[in-house]
Write a protein that holds these residues in place. Structure first.
Motif, PDB file in Angstrom:
ATOM      1  N   ASN A   3      -5.312  24.647 -32.647  1.00  0.00           N
ATOM      2  CA  ASN A   3      -7.282  25.274 -32.188  1.00  0.00           C
ATOM      3  C   ASN A   3      -7.718  24.819 -33.316  1.00  0.00           C
ATOM      4  O   ASN A   3      -7.511  24.744 -34.726  1.00  0.00           O
ATOM      5  CB  ASN A   3      -7.095  26.947 -32.903  1.00  0.00           C
ATOM      6  CG  ASN A   3      -8.311  27.596 -32.538  1.00  0.00           C
ATOM      7  OD1 ASN A   3      -9.500  26.384 -32.260  1.00  0.00           O
ATOM      8  ND2 ASN A   3      -8.488  28.362 -31.923  1.00  0.00           N
ATOM      9  N   ARG A   4      -8.149  23.634 -33.052  1.00  0.00           N
ATOM     10  CA  ARG A   4      -9.411  23.057 -33.239  1.00  0.00           C
ATOM     11  C   ARG A   4     -10.540  23.541 -34.743  1.00  0.00           C
ATOM     12  O   ARG A   4     -10.299  23.325 -35.815  1.00  0.00           O
ATOM     13  CB  ARG A   4     -10.216  22.178 -32.594  1.00  0.00           C
ATOM     14  CG  ARG A   4     -11.506  22.697 -32.106  1.00  0.00           C
ATOM     15  CD  ARG A   4     -12.149  21.334 -31.239  1.00  0.00           C
ATOM     16  NE  ARG A   4     -13.047  22.073 -30.843  1.00  0.00           N
ATOM     17  CZ  ARG A   4     -14.446  22.258 -31.445  1.00  0.00           C
ATOM     18  NH1 ARG A   4     -14.951  22.236 -33.042  1.00  0.00           N
ATOM     19  NH2 ARG A   4     -14.949  22.749 -30.064  1.00  0.00           N
ATOM     20  N   ILE A   5     -11.063  24.550 -34.071  1.00  0.00           N
ATOM     21  CA  ILE A   5     -11.893  25.467 -34.993  1.00  0.00           C
ATOM     22  C   ILE A   5     -11.235  26.303 -36.414  1.00  0.00           C
ATOM     23  O   ILE A   5     -11.396  25.828 -37.467  1.00  0.00           O
ATOM     24  CB  ILE A   5     -12.374  26.522 -34.428  1.00  0.00           C
ATOM     25  CG1 ILE A   5     -13.052  26.912 -33.264  1.00  0.00           C
ATOM     26  CG2 ILE A   5     -12.958  27.896 -35.014  1.00  0.00           C
ATOM     27  CD1 ILE A   5     -14.717  25.758 -32.675  1.00  0.00           C
ATOM     28  N   GLY A   8     -10.216  23.293 -38.449  1.00  0.00           N
ATOM     29  CA  GLY A   8     -11.498  22.658 -39.258  1.00  0.00           C
ATOM     30  C   GLY A   8     -11.639  23.753 -40.485  1.00  0.00           C
ATOM     31  O   GLY A   8     -11.873  23.384 -41.465  1.00  0.00           O
ATOM     32  N   LEU A   9     -11.367  24.917 -40.603  1.00  0.00           N
ATOM     33  CA  LEU A   9     -11.384  25.840 -41.078  1.00  0.00           C
ATOM     34  C   LEU A   9     -11.414  25.288 -42.381  1.00  0.00           C
ATOM     35  O   LEU A   9     -10.777  25.393 -43.659  1.00  0.00           O
ATOM     36  CB  LEU A   9     -12.242  27.105 -40.742  1.00  0.00           C
ATOM     37  CG  LEU A   9     -13.353  27.789 -39.944  1.00  0.00           C
ATOM     38  CD1 LEU A   9     -13.053  29.208 -39.057  1.00  0.00           C
ATOM     39  CD2 LEU A   9     -14.172  27.384 -40.685  1.00  0.00           C
ATOM     40  N   HIS A  20      -4.534  23.005 -44.147  1.00  0.00           N
ATOM     41  CA  HIS A  20      -4.940  22.337 -42.401  1.00  0.00           C
ATOM     42  C   HIS A  20      -3.678  21.263 -41.923  1.00  0.00           C
ATOM     43  O   HIS A  20      -3.258  20.998 -40.733  1.00  0.00           O
ATOM     44  CB  HIS A  20      -6.552  21.427 -41.843  1.00  0.00           C
ATOM     45  CG  HIS A  20      -5.848  20.247 -43.216  1.00  0.00           C
ATOM     46  ND1 HIS A  20      -6.046  19.642 -44.581  1.00  0.00           N
ATOM     47  CD2 HIS A  20      -6.480  18.848 -43.049  1.00  0.00           C
ATOM     48  CE1 HIS A  20      -6.382  19.426 -45.091  1.00  0.00           C
ATOM     49  NE2 HIS A  20      -6.819  18.402 -44.150  1.00  0.00           N
ATOM     50  N   GLY A  50     -12.000  18.278 -42.624  1.00  0.00           N
ATOM     51  CA  GLY A  50     -12.334  19.811 -41.605  1.00  0.00           C
ATOM     52  C   GLY A  50     -13.560  19.847 -40.901  1.00  0.00           C
ATOM     53  O   GLY A  50     -13.423  20.027 -39.689  1.00  0.00           O
ATOM     54  N   VAL A  51     -14.475  19.062 -41.406  1.00  0.00           N
ATOM     55  CA  VAL A  51     -15.657  18.790 -40.415  1.00  0.00           C
ATOM     56  C   VAL A  51     -15.402  17.914 -39.302  1.00  0.00           C
ATOM     57  O   VAL A  51     -16.224  17.946 -38.008  1.00  0.00           O
ATOM     58  CB  VAL A  51     -16.636  18.127 -41.501  1.00  0.00           C
ATOM     59  CG1 VAL A  51     -17.794  17.830 -40.738  1.00  0.00           C
ATOM     60  CG2 VAL A  51     -17.700  19.162 -42.842  1.00  0.00           C
ATOM     61  N   TYR A  53     -12.927  17.604 -37.924  1.00  0.00           N
ATOM     62  CA  TYR A  53     -12.279  18.533 -36.906  1.00  0.00           C
ATOM     63  C   TYR A  53     -13.198  19.563 -35.561  1.00  0.00           C
ATOM     64  O   TYR A  53     -13.459  19.344 -34.900  1.00  0.00           O
ATOM     65  CB  TYR A  53     -10.868  19.755 -37.430  1.00  0.00           C
ATOM     66  CG  TYR A  53     -10.063  19.000 -38.215  1.00  0.00           C
ATOM     67  CD1 TYR A  53     -10.080  17.332 -37.334  1.00  0.00           C
ATOM     68  CD2 TYR A  53      -9.412  19.348 -38.703  1.00  0.00           C
ATOM     69  CE1 TYR A  53      -8.749  16.532 -38.045  1.00  0.00           C
ATOM     70  CE2 TYR A  53      -7.981  18.271 -39.332  1.00  0.00           C
ATOM     71  CZ  TYR A  53      -8.011  17.052 -39.219  1.00  0.00           C
ATOM     72  OH  TYR A  53      -6.962  16.712 -39.627  1.00  0.00           O
ATOM     73  N   LEU A  54     -14.312  20.375 -36.479  1.00  0.00           N
ATOM     74  CA  LEU A  54     -15.357  20.755 -35.953  1.00  0.00           C
ATOM     75  C   LEU A  54     -16.264  20.137 -35.098  1.00  0.00           C
ATOM     76  O   LEU A  54     -16.652  20.891 -34.150  1.00  0.00           O
ATOM     77  CB  LEU A  54     -16.467  21.464 -37.092  1.00  0.00           C
ATOM     78  CG  LEU A  54     -15.060  22.698 -38.105  1.00  0.00           C
ATOM     79  CD1 LEU A  54     -15.447  23.206 -38.717  1.00  0.00           C
ATOM     80  CD2 LEU A  54     -14.428  23.910 -36.949  1.00  0.00           C
ATOM     81  N   ASP A  58     -12.595  19.500 -27.951  1.00  0.00           N
ATOM     82  CA  ASP A  58     -11.197  20.267 -27.541  1.00  0.00           C
ATOM     83  C   ASP A  58     -10.510  18.988 -26.947  1.00  0.00           C
ATOM     84  O   ASP A  58      -9.213  18.949 -27.240  1.00  0.00           O
ATOM     85  CB  ASP A  58     -10.673  21.653 -26.615  1.00  0.00           C
ATOM     86  CG  ASP A  58     -11.957  22.871 -27.543  1.00  0.00           C
ATOM     87  OD1 ASP A  58     -11.458  22.511 -28.829  1.00  0.00           O
ATOM     88  OD2 ASP A  58     -12.555  23.653 -26.642  1.00  0.00           O
TER      89      ASP A  58
END
Length: 68
Positions: A3-5, A8-9, A20, A50-51, A53-54, A58
């Motif tokens: 999951n990219r969210i 990212g987080l 990550h 992370g940024v 990825y967000l 998808d």
């Protein structure tokens, strides 16, 4: 499927320790981040990753980091 969210987080908040990278199935890079966690460099790179990825779609994220 990753999951990219979540990735990212994890990159933003725990990127200093390479969490990550472990989540994305790249333990070698995760260990590298962990080995240098006492410097500021992994934290900066983890935040940027992370940024990014967000901000990815998808489809783009799965093409780059999905299970092959």
């Amino acid at each position: 499927m990753n999951n990219r969210i979540i990735a990212g987080l994890l990159g933003i908040f725990l990127g200093d320790f390479g969490v990550h990278k472990f989540y994305l199935g790249k333990p070698g890079k995760g260990l590298l981040y962990l080995a240098f966690c006492w410097t500021v460099i992994p934290a900066i790179i983890g935040f940027i990753e992370g940024v990014s990825y967000l901000l990815m779609s998808d489809r783009e994220f799965q093409a780059k980091h999905g299970k092959r």
